[in-house]
Design an enzyme around this catalytic site. Structure first.
Site, PDB file in Angstrom:
ATOM      1  N   LYS A  58     -34.101 -13.295  17.435  1.00  0.00           N
ATOM      2  CA  LYS A  58     -34.188 -13.086  18.880  1.00  0.00           C
ATOM      3  C   LYS A  58     -33.498 -11.787  19.220  1.00  0.00           C
ATOM      4  CE  LYS A  58     -35.513 -15.516  22.573  1.00  0.00           C
ATOM      5  NZ  LYS A  58     -36.469 -16.631  22.501  1.00  0.00           N
TER       6      LYS A  58
HETATM    7  N1  GLU Z   1     -39.908 -16.057  23.463  1.00  0.00           N
HETATM    8  C1  GLU Z   1     -40.749 -17.142  23.081  1.00  0.00           C
HETATM    9  C2  GLU Z   1     -39.895 -18.308  22.615  1.00  0.00           C
HETATM   10  O1  GLU Z   1     -38.747 -18.439  22.984  1.00  0.00           O
HETATM   11  C3  GLU Z   1     -41.853 -16.739  22.106  1.00  0.00           C
HETATM   12  C4  GLU Z   1     -41.399 -16.195  20.783  1.00  0.00           C
HETATM   13  C5  GLU Z   1     -42.515 -15.652  19.901  1.00  0.00           C
HETATM   14  O2  GLU Z   1     -43.673 -15.705  20.303  1.00  0.00           O
HETATM   15  O3  GLU Z   1     -42.185 -15.157  18.836  1.00  0.00           O
HETATM   16  O4  GLU Z   1     -40.346 -19.184  21.928  1.00  0.00           O
END
Ligand code: GLU
Length: 419
Positions: A107
């Protein structure tokens, strides 16, 4: 985060410990799964429109890569902290494992309120971050995606910066792109769609009727408003929705799409003309509804608020909206909570489909995307409820972590450790 608010990283670690109690896994192996493998912290220097130099703190946490490349979004928010990004990256690991897609978790975040900056400034901040991330990201190593306050525009810039610097075409380096830049049909709707599918399966499992059910949705961004209108399409009544400016309520149900159109025009849901009542955000979370969907940020429901929650079922569209204290209280009160790592996993699942399409240079119809998504979410739901029944765990979150941690541990033990 204010001083007495739960630290999301500690919440993640507590959730892992709660599940570890039901697993036959060594403590040292569990300890490894409670800490990120690598965290990058940056201060980006970016030219501002007025000629001054802006400084933006940014993070990328690569939590675990046992099941595949690190995967997860990048959030732009003034409240971003190192511990928040670490927690969010860990939740990605277990989310990808719950829906059984071949990724680890990562992240990123930038401490910024994008509404304070011009589009050109946001582009320079994004490209600067992409340039710094370049040695770490790639379609086989770490694959960013959208999160709070980022979307197709930012993903397209990251792809373009990466491809330009690498002198290549590699659209799978990032997901959540626009269709023209190599995105997938159905990606924008995917998070809200998995929330709807989880709610549908949950009601079915619990023997509750979705037709006519009352629903409150906290947060009316990408996940919240799409979950609202897809749940409304199942016959439910969306009685209340909110955003950071407040909540609107209508006893007979709001028109979820119309509220979104109003928000697009005015900037918020408050003032919506067909509402009976307006109140503060917190009032929405304690409404006596059949289904509550928290779709904003972490810690929406903590130990202080949890005793006042009157919903029968909670389906988490946001990441980490309940603190562990709230979880304990709601479990004791027989409120059924269907966790984020299942309910919002549609986003990363369709990111996976986008990445597969990018690598094959062969693109799917929206129908195929939605069918495959439904298959993944329903199958994950069944794994979780089977675990809930067979292992006698206290709630569905612990069931989800038991399933997910076991999958990560199996990959780790098959791969072996590099000394
Ligand atoms: N930000 C989204 C989540 O928290 C999507 C992450 C992604 O598609 O890699 O799951």
């Amino acid at each position: 985060m204010s001083g007495d608010e739960a630290n999301p990283f500690e919440s993640l670690q507590e959730q892992i410990d709660d599940a570890a109690a039901y697993l036959d896994v060594r403590d040292d192996v569990i300890d490894r799964l409670k800490h990120p493998e690598r965290v990058l912290e940056l201060n980006l220097s970016v030219d501002m429109d007025d000629g001054s130099l802006g400084r933006f703190t940014a993070f990328r946490s690569e939590f675990n890569g046992d099941r595949g490349p690190y995967k997860g979004g990048i959030r732009y928010h003034p409240g971003v902290t190192r511990d928040e990004v670490k927690a969010l990256s860990g939740w990605m690991v277990y989310k990808c494992a719950v829906v059984d897609i071949p990724y680890g978790g990562g992240k990123g975040g930038i401490v910024i309120d994008p509404s304070d900056y011009s589009e050109a400034e946001i582009e320079r901040v994004t490209r600067s971050f992409a340039e710094e991330l370049r040695p770490f990201i790639g379609e086989d190593t770490d694959i960013p995606a959208p999160d709070v306050n980022t979307g197709q525009r930012e993903m397209n810039w990251i792809k373009d910066t990466y491809e330009t610097l690498e002198n290549t075409t590699e659209p799978g380096v990032v997901t959540g792109k626009s269709l023209e830049a190599g995105g997938s049909e159905g990606r924008v709707e995917a998070t809200g769609r998995s929330t709807m599918l989880t709610a549908r399966e949950a009601f079915d499992y619990l023997g509750k009727e979705m037709d006519g059910a009352s629903v409150a949705v906290q947060g009316y961004g990408n996940a919240g408003h799409i979950a609202a209108y897809l749940i409304e399409d199942l016959g439910a009544n969306i009685v209340a929705v909110s955003d950071s400016s407040g909540a609107v309520y209508a006893e007979d149900g709001l028109d979820a799409r119309d509220v979104k159109a109003y928000k697009n025009e005015t900037g918020s849901v408050t003032g919506y003309p067909d509402a009976d009542e307006e109140f503060a955000n917190e009032g929405l979370l304690t409404l006596d509804v059949d289904l509550l969907v928290p779709a904003a940020l972490e810690n929406a429901i903590d130990g202080d608020l949890a005793p006042d929650v009157e919903a029968d079922v909670i389906v988490e569209a946001a990441n980490g909206p309940l603190t562990p204290d709230a979880d304990d209280i709601l479990t004791d009160a027989d409120v059924h909570v269907f966790p984020d790592i299942l309910a919002n996993a549609g986003g990363v699942t369709v990111s996976y489909f986008e990445w597969v399409q990018n690598r094959q240079r062969f693109y799917w119809t929206e129908e195929r995307v939605n069918e495959e998504l439904e298959r993944h979410i329903v199958s994950a739901f069944d794994d979780l409820t089977t675990c809930y029944e067979e292992r006698d765990v206290p709630n569905f979150r612990t069931a989800a972590y038991v399933v997910a941690i076991q999958r990560v541990v199996d990959a780790f033990s098959d791969n072996g450790n590099w000394p």
